[in-house]
Structure formats: structure tokens, C-alpha cells
Scaffold this active site. Structure first.
Site, mmCIF file in Angstrom:
data_model
loop_
_atom_site.group_PDB
_atom_site.id
_atom_site.type_symbol
_atom_site.label_atom_id
_atom_site.label_comp_id
_atom_site.label_asym_id
_atom_site.label_seq_id
_atom_site.Cartn_x
_atom_site.Cartn_y
_atom_site.Cartn_z
ATOM 1 N N CYS A 46 0.783 -1.239 0.014
ATOM 2 C CA CYS A 46 -0.054 -0.012 -0.036
ATOM 3 C C CYS A 46 0.801 1.233 0.150
ATOM 4 C CB CYS A 46 -1.071 -0.041 1.123
ATOM 5 S SG CYS A 46 -1.998 1.647 1.325
ATOM 6 N N CYS A 51 -1.835 1.854 -2.912
ATOM 7 C CA CYS A 51 -2.746 2.779 -2.708
ATOM 8 C C CYS A 51 -2.093 4.088 -2.763
ATOM 9 C CB CYS A 51 -3.312 2.634 -1.201
ATOM 10 S SG CYS A 51 -3.553 0.813 -0.961
ATOM 11 N N LYS A 54 -0.084 5.480 -5.862
ATOM 12 C CA LYS A 54 -1.189 5.503 -7.031
ATOM 13 C C LYS A 54 -1.952 6.552 -6.914
ATOM 14 C CE LYS A 54 -4.576 2.655 -6.115
ATOM 15 N NZ LYS A 54 -5.248 1.348 -5.874
ATOM 16 N N TYR A 188 -9.134 -3.457 -10.890
ATOM 17 C CA TYR A 188 -9.326 -2.010 -10.543
ATOM 18 C C TYR A 188 -7.754 -1.314 -10.830
ATOM 19 C CZ TYR A 188 -7.012 -3.451 -5.981
ATOM 20 O OH TYR A 188 -5.951 -3.849 -5.125
ATOM 21 N N GLU A 192 -7.394 1.803 -13.131
ATOM 22 C CA GLU A 192 -6.895 3.348 -12.398
ATOM 23 C C GLU A 192 -5.679 3.520 -13.298
ATOM 24 O OE1 GLU A 192 -8.245 2.244 -7.691
ATOM 25 O OE2 GLU A 192 -6.575 1.619 -8.512
ATOM 26 N N THR A 224 -21.318 1.528 -17.030
ATOM 27 C CA THR A 224 -21.016 2.899 -17.041
ATOM 28 C C THR A 224 -19.417 3.454 -17.275
ATOM 29 O OG1 THR A 224 -22.748 3.278 -15.407
ATOM 30 C CG2 THR A 224 -21.436 5.112 -15.814
ATOM 31 N N HIS A 451 -28.436 20.221 -0.292
ATOM 32 C CA HIS A 451 -28.468 20.565 -1.670
ATOM 33 C C HIS A 451 -27.764 21.807 -1.860
ATOM 34 C CE1 HIS A 451 -30.816 21.374 -5.377
ATOM 35 N NE2 HIS A 451 -30.793 22.663 -5.087
ATOM 36 N N GLU A 456 -27.107 13.986 -2.479
ATOM 37 C CA GLU A 456 -28.423 13.938 -1.919
ATOM 38 C C GLU A 456 -29.474 13.212 -2.865
ATOM 39 O OE1 GLU A 456 -30.455 17.779 -3.285
ATOM 40 O OE2 GLU A 456 -29.022 18.354 -4.437
#
Length: 462
Positions: A46, A51, A54, A188, A192, A224, A451, A456
Site C-alpha cells: 500500500c 494505494c 497510485k 481495478y 486506475e 458505466t 442541496h 443528496e
């Protein structure tokens, strides 16, 4: 000459990564005489090749993105400046930050009273922990309790020309930014890496075996992000595998795919899987290992050998830094802490995780497919929302948001939450607390929305 008696400890920890450091410090805080052995750099994957550096690269890419957007917010900034990233300046600065963290880790261990020894440990035929130290000498140790927290490492490619490929660890040694880069792998790490390479101006190719990447995540995250990466110019090579890599006379690397097509790039980064870091002589002490090379443990981190424990990536239990830290602390609480901790153990359900893609993704609980399998489709209610964040109202380019809330049973208990969009990791942390506590859809609905924010949307889903 009489044989040297091995030095004895209450707690001996093999592996100075996140889990090992956390467990050793907690043990020492209870007064346990503790030795921590690390073969590489303190902090493990890490801190050194995971982590931390990166995420620093991700931040650099985000700065480049902001530069491209600044003009549309009224600033006289040339968007072309986003392509002037100075890798040669930034790399040593990033490395210096990691080195400072190494020093902080060492000082914290010293403050807690943990003895730190650099060297490679293994169990010898007598069942003692034998350490090959950096000075070329060796020393043996015994302990009442031993923890194995050696982590994992990248699986190397086994194709012709593999010597021209670098793995995710090797990436952090790159002295210059490749103008053209191929990232191999749909997990991942690959997502990334390809995201920040593209953001920093490299011609980026992502080679994946299926139609989408991040296949362990919910379908909403997969589709997505795969669609968006393709839209912004990452060259996603779907249903493709690398068969060989050849170094050309001009120094370029030629990839040949199983489709028959070829590609020339300057660097190839292999991010296909990781495996446990073993070679510890476990057969000498009776520690059982699975066919996949993972140490077998029970719910209390106990191996098949008495008083030998294991946690973190080497066991395959939710391979995330904070999980190893939490498991390590709980183990030491149980072994050395007060009576109230004697049954403490790590819970591996509802662990939130994030992918630092562009934009970010976050996930906790069950994917929709897993929820259907567990509860049945008729017992689920799925709430979804897709929208453009307000930030992009001023911009010609739009970045997507996709939120999905999975609820089970008549009480609509939240069993899964999956986010794609800016700041997803930050948003997920708080919602993760609620889901861990057993929140229902009604609990979400009872919270007044902040908001205007993207978050939200999660308390106004209908």
C-alpha cells in the site's frame, strides 16, 4: 561452543505491511514483547507500490482534468497546459513522499516499543523462525504467538517477450512518461492506471478479455465506466488477449493479440492478478495452504498450526489495506488485550471499497446479481439514478453519475450500494456506516438532503 539460544518474543510478526504493522503496534501497546520482520520496505504494498503512490498519480491526473475545464469557468487558462505534465519532476517528489512515510512508520513502531528487523524470514526444519538479514548474517527466533502477514505480489506474465513487460510494482520505477502505453488487465489496478495515463496525456490502450472491466463489481459500475472510458479516448480492446510482445529496433514494443491484430507502444504494464507472498517453509510447522496458494485460516485468523496466525492478502480475505489493519488490531486485542476482547474477530461483510477511476466508483454490499441469487428477484427493490452533476452544467464535456441502491425484504433493508461519479469514495464512507448498521430505505428517506450535491440523490431516490 554452546549453541546460541534463539531470542524469544511474546509476538513475532512476519511482514511489515499494513496488517503486520497495525497488529504489532497494538500488541506492543499492551506490553507484549514484539518483533516485526520485513524483507522489503516498511509499509508493504500500500505505502510503497500501491494505494499511496497510485492515489498521488490519480491526483495529478485530476489536476490535468481541472486545467482543461478552467476556461469554461471563466479562467484564462490554455487547456493545452494539461498535456505538459512533467513526469521527471513529479516522480522523485512522489518517491520522496513515500520515503517520508517509511520513516514515519519506523518511528511509530519505535514509539510503541516494537523491534523492527529488516530481513527475509522463514520457518526452518526445527520450526524456528530464521531470518536472513540485510547484512548477510542470519538469526533465529522463537515466539509464543506468530503472525504471517506477508501480503501478495503481481502474477508475472508467461508469454513470449515477457521480459519486456513491467508489472504494477515496476510502474513506479518508470523514469519517463511513455507516450504510448498498453495496460493489460480488467481489474481495478488496470482501470486506475489507464485512467491516469490517459488523463496525463499518454496514448492509452486497455486490453481486457471480456466486454467490460471491473467484472467483480456491480453491472452498473462495469458498463458505466467501460462506456465512459471509451468515450473519452481510452482505447479499450475488448475480448482481446496478448499472445506475445516483441521489442523492435527503435525500442518500441509490438504486441500481438489473439485476434491477429498488432499494436506498437512504448511500455506494457501487466496488471492481471496477484498471488500470495509465501516461500516461508510453512510445511515445517504444519500451516495448511490452499491450491491457490492462500493460507487457510478460521474466523479468528488461526491457521492449522497452534499459535500461528495469518491475515491480509496472503489469506485472500477481502484484499484491502483497511481490512488487514482492522483484522490485525482485533487479533492483537484478542491475544494481548483485556478480557472484553477475547472473542473479538474481524467481520468481512459489508466492507466498502473504492476504485480511483475517472470518475471514481464506490461499492458496498451485494451486487444486483448476487442479491438476486441470495434473496430472489421478487424480494428485491432496486432504486437507480443517472444524472449529470451540477459542476458540469458550465462545461461542454459531461461526466456521468450512476447510483444504484439494492434493498431486500418487506422492510427494504439496504444490502447493496453502487456509485459511479465524482467523489464517490468520499460519499460512500458515510453511507457505509449506515449500511453496516442495517439501514433501510426508510432510514435513507428520513435524512434531509444536502442541496445542491450529488450525494443528496441517495436520500431522494424514488
Amino acid at each position: 561452543m554452546a549453541p546460541i539460544t534463539p531470542k524469544h518474543y511474546d509476538y513475532l510478526v512476519i511482514g511489515g505491511g499494513s496488517g503486520g504493522v497495525a497488529s504489532s503496534r497494538r500488541a506492543a501497546s499492551y506490553g507484549a514483547k514484539t518483533l516485526l520482520i520485513e524483507g522489503g520496505h516498511i509499509g508493504g504494498t500500500c505505502v510503497n507500490v500501491g494505494c499511496v503512490p497510485k492515489k498521488v498519480m490519480w491526483y495529478a491526473s485530476e489536476v490535468a482534468k481541472t486545467i482543461t475545464e478552467a476556461r469554461e469557468y471563466g479562467f484564462d487558462v490554455d487547456p493545452k497546459l494539461a498535456k505538459t505534465f512533467n513526469w521527471e519532476y513529479f516522480k522523485p517528489k512522489r518517491d520522496a513522499y513515500v520515503e517520508r512515510l517509511n520513516g514515519i512508520y519506523e518511528r511509530n513502531l519505535e514509539k510503541e516499543g516494537v523491534e523492527l528487523l529488516y530481513g527475509w524470514a522463514k520457518f526452518n526444519e526445527d520450526g524456528l523462525v530464521e531470518v536472513a538479514k540485510r547484512d548477510g548474517t542470519s538469526e533465529t527466533f522463537t515466539a509464543d504467538n506468530i503472525l504471517i502477514a506477508t501480503g501478495g505480489k503481481p502474477i508475472p506474465p508467461s508469454i513470449p517477450g515477457a521480459e519486456h513487460i513491467i508489472d504494477s510494482n515496476g510502474f513506479f520505477k518508470l523514469e519517463k512518461q511513455p507516450k504510448r502505453v498498453a495496460v493489460v488487465g480488467a481489474g481495478y489496478i488496470g482501470v486506475e492506471f489507464s485512467g491516469f495515463f490517459h488523463g496525463l496525456g499518454s496514448e492509452t490502450h486497455l486490453i481486457i478479455r471480456g466486454d467490460t472491466f471491473l467484472r467483480k463489481f456491480d453491472e452498473s459500475i462495469q458498463t458505466t465506466l467501460t462506456d465512459y472510458y471509451t468515450k473519452i479516448g481510452v482505447n479499450v480492446h475488448k475480448k482481446t488477449q496478448v499472445k506475445s510482445v516483441e521489442k523492435l529496433a527503435d525500442g518500441a514494443l509490438k504486441l500481438t493479440f489473439d485476434t491477429g491484430s498488432t499494436l506498437e507502444v512504448d511500455s506494457v504494464i501487466w496488471t492481471v492478478g496477484r498471488h500470495s507472498y509465501l516461500g516461508l517453509g510453512l510445511e515445517h510447522v504444519g500451516v495448511k495452504v490452499t491450491d491457490r496458494g492462500l493460507i487457510v485460516v478460521d474466523e479468528y485468523q488461526e491457521t492449522t498450526a497452534k499459535n500461528i496466525f495469518s491475515l491480509g492478502d496472503v489469506t485472500g480475505e477481502v484484499e484491502l489495506t483497511p481490512v488487514a489493519i482492522a483484522a490485525g488490531r482485533k487479533l492483537s486485542n484478542r491475544l494481548f488485550g483485556p478480557e472484553q476482547f477475547k472473542d473479538q474477530k474481524q467481520d468481512y461483510t459489508n466492507v466498502p471499497s473504492a476504485v480511483f477511476s475517472h470518475p471514481e466508483a464506490g461499492s458496498i454490499g451485494l451486487s444486483e446479481a448476487d442479491a438476486v441469487e441470495k434473496y430472489g428477484k421478487d424480494n428485491l427493490k432496486i432504486y437507480k439514478s443517472k444524472f449529470t452533476p451540477m459542476y458540469y452544467a458550465m462545461l461542454e464535456h459531461k461526466s456521468p453519475v450512476s447510483y444504484k441502491l439494492i434493498c431486500a425484504g418487506p422492510e427494504e433493508k439496504v444490502v447493496g450500494l453502487h456509485l459511479v461519479g465524482d467523489a464517490s469514495s468520499e460519499i460512500l464512507q458515510g453511507f457505509g456506516v449506515a449500511i453496516k448498521m442495517g439501514a433501510t430505505k426508510a432510514d435513507f428517506d428520513s435524512v434531509v438532503a444536502i442541496h445542491p450535491t450529488s450525494a443528496e440523490e441517495l436520500v431522494t431516490l424514488r
